[in-house]
Design an enzyme around this catalytic site. Structure first.
Site, PDB file in Angstrom:
ATOM      1  N   GLU A  47      52.543  53.277  73.522  1.00 40.51           N
ATOM      2  CA  GLU A  47      52.322  54.094  74.720  1.00 40.51           C
ATOM      3  C   GLU A  47      52.976  53.446  75.928  1.00 40.51           C
ATOM      4  O   GLU A  47      53.611  54.115  76.753  1.00 40.51           O
ATOM      5  CB  GLU A  47      50.824  54.256  74.957  1.00 40.51           C
ATOM      6  CG  GLU A  47      50.458  54.963  76.244  1.00 40.51           C
ATOM      7  CD  GLU A  47      49.022  54.717  76.643  1.00 40.51           C
ATOM      8  OE1 GLU A  47      48.665  55.082  77.778  1.00 40.51           O
ATOM      9  OE2 GLU A  47      48.260  54.134  75.848  1.00 40.51           O
ATOM     10  N   ASP A  51      56.014  55.322  77.835  1.00 39.55           N
ATOM     11  CA  ASP A  51      55.865  55.692  79.241  1.00 39.55           C
ATOM     12  C   ASP A  51      57.128  55.321  80.026  1.00 39.55           C
ATOM     13  O   ASP A  51      57.618  56.111  80.839  1.00 39.55           O
ATOM     14  CB  ASP A  51      54.647  54.975  79.820  1.00 39.55           C
ATOM     15  CG  ASP A  51      54.465  55.236  81.302  1.00 39.55           C
ATOM     16  OD1 ASP A  51      54.148  56.380  81.669  1.00 39.55           O
ATOM     17  OD2 ASP A  51      54.649  54.301  82.094  1.00 39.55           O
ATOM     18  N   GLU A 123      53.206  59.844  74.533  1.00 32.94           N
ATOM     19  CA  GLU A 123      54.012  58.717  75.003  1.00 32.94           C
ATOM     20  C   GLU A 123      54.280  57.728  73.879  1.00 32.94           C
ATOM     21  O   GLU A 123      55.384  57.160  73.782  1.00 32.94           O
ATOM     22  CB  GLU A 123      53.297  58.022  76.158  1.00 32.94           C
ATOM     23  CG  GLU A 123      53.251  58.859  77.429  1.00 32.94           C
ATOM     24  CD  GLU A 123      52.492  58.187  78.553  1.00 32.94           C
ATOM     25  OE1 GLU A 123      52.802  58.476  79.729  1.00 32.94           O
ATOM     26  OE2 GLU A 123      51.584  57.376  78.261  1.00 32.94           O
TER      27      GLU A 123
END
Length: 249
Positions: A47, A51, A123
């Protein structure tokens, strides 16, 4: 549903067959399902990577597509496209929800827990795709899934605390804010995150939330209030250790 079936469906959604199945397995695994195991077993590390990759792709695209927009408009457009609201909607529309592997403790959190999980897993999938297939395939996936939602009107939305703080610090201090997670408390199904926001290495805000992004938003709002009041809340050496002022919040 078996894990192998979940992976096959995610691969269909992504349009890519993963050479490293551990990557995509981790990307769809909630931390509650792997408590006590290494952090790489869940989506958290992916993640983080996803991102950053997602932000870079979208920033580049909006910059090239909207040459008439100024920095503030580009910031608002990008923030809208990578917001939790947007990514949760995108992931939900793709059918990712039923594919997420969750532990028993998370199954009772309802819509709030699923909203956060959808955003995080999207993400994480971007991060896994980048590692397994490279930039071009990741760019294609983002363009196919997020960019159908793009509209210049998104740049007109009320600005979020994070993007407002970025505008203020870049305008007045010529540097961007940096967010740092300083604490994570509570069980996996109901965590509380604490983040601080730094500008040029100096802490200017602190906040708590039920997700990392939520705590960052709270920290940005705190920073804006302190800046407006003329109370920067930093230590002389720019350290991030808690001061009494911050502990009271």
């Amino acid at each position: 549903m078996k894990t192998s079936e979940r992976i096959a469906e995610v691969e269909r959604i992504c349009g890519h067959k993963f050479a490293n199945r551990d990557l995509i397995t981790s990307a769809i695994t909630h931390p509650s399902a792997v408590e006590g195991k290494p952090v790489s077993a869940s989506y958290e590390r992916l993640e983080f990577l996803g991102d950053s990759i997602l932000g870079a792709i979208i920033a580049t695209e909006v910059f090239e597509r909207f040459p008439q927009m100024d920095e503030g408009e580009l910031t608002r457009l990008k923030i809208s496209l990578v917001s939790g609201e947007m990514l949760s909607k995108v992931a939900g529309d793709l059918g990712i929800g039923p594919l997420i592997i969750v532990g028993e403790s998370e199954k009772g959190t309802g819509a709030r827990g699923m909203h956060s999980a959808l955003e995080n897993v999207y993400e994480a999938i971007v991060g896994a795709l980048y590692l397994d297939a490279g930039y071009d395939e990741t760019h294609r996936f983002v363009m196919e899934t997020v960019f159908p939602h793009i509209s210049p009107k998104l740049a007109e939305r009320p600005i979020s605390p994070k993007s407002r703080l970025q505008e203020v610090t870049q305008r007045d201090l010529r540097c961007a804010p940096e967010y740092k997670l300083v604490a994570e408390e509570g069980p996996a199904h109901d965590p509380t995150f604490t983040s601080v926001v730094l500008v040029d290495g100096r802490r200017i805000g602190r906040g708590k939330g039920s997700s990392k992004k939520g705590s960052e938003t709270a920290a940005a709002l705190d920073a804006l209030e302190r800046l407006q009041a003329g109370k920067h809340g930093t230590t002389d050496d720019g350290a991030v250790e808690d001061s009494q002022d911050f502990d009271e919040q």
